[in-house]
Enzyme design. Structure first.
Site, PDB file in Angstrom:
ATOM      1  N   LYS A 107      12.043  -0.967   5.474  1.00  0.00           N
ATOM      2  CA  LYS A 107      10.804  -1.104   4.705  1.00  0.00           C
ATOM      3  C   LYS A 107      10.596  -2.569   4.380  1.00  0.00           C
ATOM      4  CE  LYS A 107       7.550   1.555   2.945  1.00  0.00           C
ATOM      5  NZ  LYS A 107       7.099   2.883   3.369  1.00  0.00           N
TER       6      LYS A 107
HETATM    7  P1  NAD Z   1      -3.463   2.679  -0.230  1.00  0.00           P
HETATM    8  O1  NAD Z   1      -3.283   1.272  -0.663  1.00  0.00           O
HETATM    9  O2  NAD Z   1      -4.347   2.986   0.923  1.00  0.00           O
HETATM   10  O3  NAD Z   1      -3.948   3.592  -1.438  1.00  0.00           O
HETATM   11  C1  NAD Z   1      -3.346   3.607  -2.705  1.00  0.00           C
HETATM   12  C2  NAD Z   1      -4.410   4.120  -3.678  1.00  0.00           C
HETATM   13  O4  NAD Z   1      -3.810   4.311  -4.951  1.00  0.00           O
HETATM   14  C3  NAD Z   1      -5.556   3.126  -3.857  1.00  0.00           C
HETATM   15  O5  NAD Z   1      -6.781   3.819  -3.793  1.00  0.00           O
HETATM   16  C4  NAD Z   1      -5.281   2.529  -5.229  1.00  0.00           C
HETATM   17  O6  NAD Z   1      -6.468   2.100  -5.891  1.00  0.00           O
HETATM   18  C5  NAD Z   1      -4.635   3.713  -5.936  1.00  0.00           C
HETATM   19  N1  NAD Z   1      -3.813   3.301  -7.069  1.00  0.00           N
HETATM   20  C6  NAD Z   1      -3.039   2.206  -7.206  1.00  0.00           C
HETATM   21  N2  NAD Z   1      -2.451   2.183  -8.410  1.00  0.00           N
HETATM   22  C7  NAD Z   1      -2.862   3.299  -9.045  1.00  0.00           C
HETATM   23  C8  NAD Z   1      -2.605   3.848 -10.327  1.00  0.00           C
HETATM   24  N3  NAD Z   1      -1.809   3.224 -11.200  1.00  0.00           N
HETATM   25  N4  NAD Z   1      -3.182   5.030 -10.645  1.00  0.00           N
HETATM   26  C9  NAD Z   1      -3.993   5.658  -9.774  1.00  0.00           C
HETATM   27  N5  NAD Z   1      -4.280   5.185  -8.548  1.00  0.00           N
HETATM   28  C10 NAD Z   1      -3.725   4.021  -8.199  1.00  0.00           C
HETATM   29  O7  NAD Z   1      -1.961   3.214   0.024  1.00  0.00           O
HETATM   30  P2  NAD Z   1      -1.516   4.445   0.912  1.00  0.00           P
HETATM   31  O8  NAD Z   1      -1.203   3.926   2.269  1.00  0.00           O
HETATM   32  O9  NAD Z   1      -2.457   5.576   0.741  1.00  0.00           O
HETATM   33  O10 NAD Z   1      -0.102   4.774   0.235  1.00  0.00           O
HETATM   34  C11 NAD Z   1      -0.004   5.590  -0.937  1.00  0.00           C
HETATM   35  C12 NAD Z   1       1.417   6.130  -1.046  1.00  0.00           C
HETATM   36  O11 NAD Z   1       1.733   6.857   0.140  1.00  0.00           O
HETATM   37  C13 NAD Z   1       2.517   5.073  -1.197  1.00  0.00           C
HETATM   38  O12 NAD Z   1       3.548   5.603  -1.996  1.00  0.00           O
HETATM   39  C14 NAD Z   1       3.026   4.921   0.218  1.00  0.00           C
HETATM   40  O13 NAD Z   1       4.359   4.443   0.278  1.00  0.00           O
HETATM   41  C15 NAD Z   1       2.914   6.343   0.714  1.00  0.00           C
HETATM   42  N6  NAD Z   1       2.873   6.477   2.173  1.00  0.00           N
HETATM   43  C16 NAD Z   1       1.875   5.916   2.909  1.00  0.00           C
HETATM   44  C17 NAD Z   1       1.868   6.086   4.287  1.00  0.00           C
HETATM   45  C18 NAD Z   1       0.751   5.560   5.166  1.00  0.00           C
HETATM   46  O14 NAD Z   1       0.721   5.929   6.347  1.00  0.00           O
HETATM   47  N7  NAD Z   1      -0.162   4.759   4.687  1.00  0.00           N
HETATM   48  C19 NAD Z   1       2.884   6.829   4.915  1.00  0.00           C
HETATM   49  C20 NAD Z   1       3.880   7.407   4.132  1.00  0.00           C
HETATM   50  C21 NAD Z   1       3.853   7.229   2.765  1.00  0.00           C
END
Ligand code: NAD
Length: 476
Positions: A107
């Protein structure tokens, strides 16, 4: 409020690991070898922006190299730190093992709020970060393959791929150095939606088993179920969109950085997303009740809670008040080890992160294979499949003529049957198969052992066993 202290994210992952490993019979020393993070590289680099030099801090952590390349996203957020990337890298090891993606866990992260920078500035920063990692083989198609995570997406992955290609002009597999790229830069159809799609497939699989639903006190189908989602970013948006549009679930709550929205009749996910894009947050959205402290919605009555933003949001301070009977961890580490215990005692079923959000790495695996094979999935078979289906349709029509037009095909059968599978259909099919198979491997352990009472422990048992077998096969 509990007087217990909350462990850090990495400690939380270790506690959950320890809980599972106690139920296993691993050779002496192997448990420790699997748990520890192999290496974490910290980079501090300068980029000249707005007339002065700015120093940035980034990390790339490699948890386990029992399989290579190692795989894991790159996160852009101000809270990024060594503890966090190490916890996330460990989860990647277990996640890849669980869904049988042939990678070790890694990561990366950069301490930055991407919203504070112009696009061309972000490009300079990303390229420099990629350069620092690539020159140490921490980005490399056969050793370490990043992907998007919080704060990054297709655009950043395209810059990283291009930076690597510039530094490795004769590497024919250069595109496979990173996944989550846009289609026109070597990406794969269905990668952007993959993690949210995987959450949908995971819930569909859970809802196929009466016994599993009963454990959460739920019955029936996803249709009409009340869902609250935290984070309408890549993962949360796609999960909420697919569940509401395709499964009939009601998205009754959406929690974002600047507050929460609630509507008992269900929110229009697309409209909320458009509002956020235009106004930078949920505040002011007209067709719902708005609350400034969105986190209270984590404690609202619902059938399914989907934390899809960041880690540690369900913790010792609020776990007792969480009412959802089913939580699916779309984010990594949203439930702390202490909260996990409280929720388990309350009878809440948690579909764990290492399984729930594995859709991203699964489709990243397909993208990596596509890049190495240098051909789009379906390109060789699609028309041939259509031609064979045409033979069946022609034969059915001939029989119909012979029998004097006594029957007819269902209206859209012909169109549906004739259409050969393109890349998107194949990716979705591969993802669905992966999510189903991994769920089945977890639930088998969950229901067959008296000492396993939750899906998270079951997931750890399945994945640690696979990692241990890889070590054994290597003679370690
Ligand atoms: P992203 O940046 O696209 O979205 C995150 C969202 O959460 C944003 O809309 C942001 O405004 C919101 N956010 C941030 N802080 C917040 C808070 N305190 N309260 C409420 N909302 C809040 O990120 P993502 O890619 O969707 O990732 C989200 C989670 O999923 C992370 O934990 C990441 O590790 C996990 N994840 C993502 C992927 C991927 O393919 N993108 C894969 C596996 C896991």
């Amino acid at each position: 409020m509990s007087s217990r202290t909350e462990p850090s994210f990495r400690e939380s992952v270790d506690l959950m690991f320890n809980r599972a490993v106690k139920l296993m019979d691993l050779p002496p020393g192997l448990e420790e070898k699997i748990r520890v993070c192999n290496a974490t590289y910290t980079v501090r680099f300068g980029v000249r922006l707005r007339g002065s030099m700015h120093t940035f801090v980034g990390y790339r952590s490699v948890h386990s190299e029992h399989m290579e390349p190692v795989k894991g996203g790159i996160r852009y957020a101000t809270g990024v730190n060594q503890d966090e990337v190490e916890a996330l890298a460990a989860l990647m090891t277990y996640k890849c093992a669980l869904v049988e993606a042939p990678f070790g866990g890694s990561k990366g992260g950069l301490c930055i709020d991407p919203r504070e920078y112009e696009e061309h500035e972000l490009e300079l920063i990303t390229r420099r970060f990629a350069y620092e990692l690539a020159k140490r083989d921490l980005i490399n198609p056969s050793q370490n393959v990043p992907a998007p995570d919080m704060g990054t997406g297709e655009r950043e992955m395209a810059w990283i791929a291009d930076q690597y290609a510039r530094m490795n002009t004769t590497d024919i597999n250069a595109k496979a150095c990173v996944t989550g790229k846009p289609l026109n830069a070597g990406g794969i159809a269905g990668r952007v939606e993959a993690t949210g799609r995987g959450v949908q497939y995971a819930l569909r699989e859970f809802f196929r088993y009466e016994e599993d639903k009963a454990a959460a006190g739920l019955t029936g189908k996803l249709d009409g179920k009340r869902v609250i989602v935290q984070g309408l970013g890549n993962v949360g948006y796609h999960a909420a969109k697919f569940l509401s549009e395709e499964d009939g679930s009601l998205i009754t709550g959406i929690i974002e950085r600047d507050g929460g929205l609630f509507s008992a009749d269900g929110l229009d996910v697309e409209a909320v997303r458009n509002w956020i894009v235009k106004h930078g947050g949920v505040s002011g959205y007209p067709d719902a009740q708005y609350m400034e402290d969105g986190s209270v919605l984590l404690e609202e009555e619902c059938d399914i809670l989907i934390p899809a933003a960041l880690e540690g949001v369900i913790n010792l301070s609020n776990a007792e008040r969480v009412k959802a009977p089913l939580i699916i961890e779309a984010a990594n580490g949203p439930v702390t080890a202490g909260a996990d215990e409280i929720l388990r005692d309350k009878g809440c079923v948690i579909i764990p992160d290492m399984y729930a959000n594995a859709g991203g790495v699964t489709v990243s695996y397909f993208e990596w294979v596509k890049n190495l094979s240098h051909i789009r999935f379906g390109r060789m078979q699609r028309r041939q499949e259509e031609a064979r289906h045409q033979l069946v349709i022609d034969e059915l029509q001939r029989l119909d003529d012979v029998l004097g037009n006594t029957w007819s095909m269902s209206p859209d059968f012909k169109d549906k049957y004739l259409k050969g599978a393109g890349e998107l259909e194949l990716v979705r099919s591969g993802l669905d198969d992966t999510m189903r198979a991994a769920y089945q491997s977890m639930r088998e352990v969950w229901h067959s052992r008296d000492d396993v009472t939750d899906l998270r422990t079951a997931a750890y048992l399945v994945s640690i066993d696979k990692v241990a077998k890889s070590y054994h096969a290597k003679g370690l």
